[in-house]
Design an enzyme around this catalytic site. Structure first.
Site, short mmCIF file in Angstrom:
data_model
loop_
_atom_site.label_atom_id
_atom_site.label_comp_id
_atom_site.label_asym_id
_atom_site.label_seq_id
_atom_site.Cartn_x
_atom_site.Cartn_y
_atom_site.Cartn_z
N GLU A 1 -9.53 -20.38 -23.06
CA GLU A 1 -10.10 -21.37 -23.99
C GLU A 1 -11.03 -20.71 -24.99
O GLU A 1 -11.16 -21.15 -26.13
CB GLU A 1 -10.80 -22.48 -23.18
N ASN B 1 -15.17 -23.21 -12.40
CA ASN B 1 -15.52 -23.12 -13.83
C ASN B 1 -15.66 -24.55 -14.35
O ASN B 1 -14.67 -25.25 -14.51
CB ASN B 1 -14.40 -22.37 -14.56
N TRP B 2 -16.89 -24.94 -14.60
CA TRP B 2 -17.13 -26.34 -14.98
C TRP B 2 -16.82 -26.61 -16.45
O TRP B 2 -16.86 -27.75 -16.89
CB TRP B 2 -18.59 -26.73 -14.69
N LYS B 3 -16.59 -25.56 -17.21
CA LYS B 3 -16.28 -25.73 -18.64
C LYS B 3 -17.38 -26.58 -19.30
O LYS B 3 -18.55 -26.40 -18.96
CB LYS B 3 -14.87 -26.31 -18.81
N HIS C 1 -12.01 -16.09 -21.08
CA HIS C 1 -11.21 -17.26 -20.69
C HIS C 1 -10.26 -17.64 -21.84
O HIS C 1 -10.63 -17.51 -23.01
CB HIS C 1 -12.13 -18.43 -20.33
N GLY D 1 -10.82 -25.16 -12.40
CA GLY D 1 -11.44 -26.03 -13.39
C GLY D 1 -11.62 -27.43 -12.82
O GLY D 1 -12.58 -27.73 -12.12
N GLY D 2 -10.67 -28.31 -13.12
CA GLY D 2 -10.78 -29.73 -12.81
C GLY D 2 -11.19 -30.04 -11.38
O GLY D 2 -12.09 -30.87 -11.14
N SER E 1 -4.63 -25.20 -12.36
CA SER E 1 -4.27 -26.37 -11.55
C SER E 1 -4.32 -26.12 -10.05
O SER E 1 -3.48 -26.61 -9.29
CB SER E 1 -2.89 -26.91 -11.96
N GLU F 1 -4.89 -16.25 -15.03
CA GLU F 1 -4.75 -17.67 -15.36
C GLU F 1 -3.64 -17.85 -16.38
O GLU F 1 -3.88 -17.72 -17.59
CB GLU F 1 -6.06 -18.22 -15.94
N GLY G 1 -5.05 -26.90 -16.53
CA GLY G 1 -5.29 -28.30 -16.86
C GLY G 1 -4.01 -29.10 -17.06
O GLY G 1 -4.04 -30.21 -17.57
#
Ligand code: 13P
Length: 252
Positions: A97, A9-11, A95, A234-235, A213, A167, A173
């Site tokens: 976010e 997920n590149w956000k 999600h 993500g990251g 993470s 999640e 993150g």
């Protein structure tokens, strides 16, 4: 036997040029990965370019959100038809976010899930508790509420096309991963909810991904859990080498 899914997920990262550069580098690194499904979720602007760039490869493309209407006066939203036209096969829905930044609720998640399924998009639906909820011992209560609200009114056949991503919000993150055992416990509970509602066959086939993470150095421990069917990352999905290391996680 559930086929694992490793999804990035590149956000709100990557321009069109950066996105195309990423998948061009990723393709050869994951070309031999027959053990799992590989999905990337670029921002809307890069979807079309990425679906073109991955043609003929084993990489599928997800959007990060979708509206439930085919078209209409919804400034800033994107319809399922538009995502299909851009070449997407999957869409992330709910999600944390989006829930936090845009006030998404289990009810809006439910409308989006139904619209995506009706158009033939495969939803990756996110659930998970916040830190205060976990500390108050309410993880299962939250998962149950998200399950009952987000998946209300679906038939077993419809639900069987869904991928779930657990999640825990406190792990996103933050560098604070749930232990493999903690994640597996939540997955087991969630699968039990699915079993109660949709039956053993649907529950047994459901892929539940863990997100929060996930990194190349902790993915093997997570994936060793029978209950964990993949990762939503993500990251660590933003660099081709790192994402490829996740896709090619060490297997027994
Ligand atoms: P991180 O892997 O950066 O913690 O993000 C997880 C996530 O939110 C994936 O959807």
């Amino acid at each position: 036997m559930r086929t694992p899914v490793i999804a990035g997920n590149w956000k709100m990262y990557k321009t069109i040029a950066e996105a195309v550069d990423f998948v061009t580098k990723l393709k050869p690194l994951v070309a031999a990965a027959a053990h799992c499904e590989v999905i990337v979720a670029p921002p809307f602007t890069a979807l079309r370019a990425v679906t073109e760039a991955v043609k003929g490869s084993n990489i599928a493309v997800a959007a990060q959100d979708v509206h439930w209407d085919k078209e209409g006066a919804h400034t800033g939203d994107i319809s399922p038809v538009m995502l299909l036209e851009a070449g997407c096969t999957h869409v992330i829905i709910g999600h944390s976010e989006r829930r936090t930044d845009h006030g998404e609720t289990d009810e809006s998640v439910n409308r989006k899930v139904k619209a995506a399924l009706a158009r033939g998009l495969l939803p990756i639906v996110c659930v998970g508790e916040r830190l205060a909820e976990r500390e108050a011992g309410k993880t299962e209560e939250v998962l149950k509420r998200q399950f009952q609200g987000g998946f209300a009114g679906l038939t077993p056949e419809e639900f069987s096309r869904i991928i779930v991503a657990y999640e825990p919000v406190w792990a996103i993150g933050t560098g604070r991963t749930a232990t493999p055992e903690m994640a597996a416990e939540s997955h087991r509970y969630f699968r039990g909810l699915v079993r109660g509602q949709f039956g053993e066959a649907v529950a047994g086939a459901l892929r539940i991904l863990y997100g929060g993470s996930v990194k190349p150095d902790n993915v093997a421990g997570l994936m060793a859990q029978e209950e964990i069917d993949g990762a939503l990352v993500g990251g660590a999905s933003l660099k081709p080498d790192s994402f490829a290391a996740l896709v090619n996680y060490p297997r027994a």
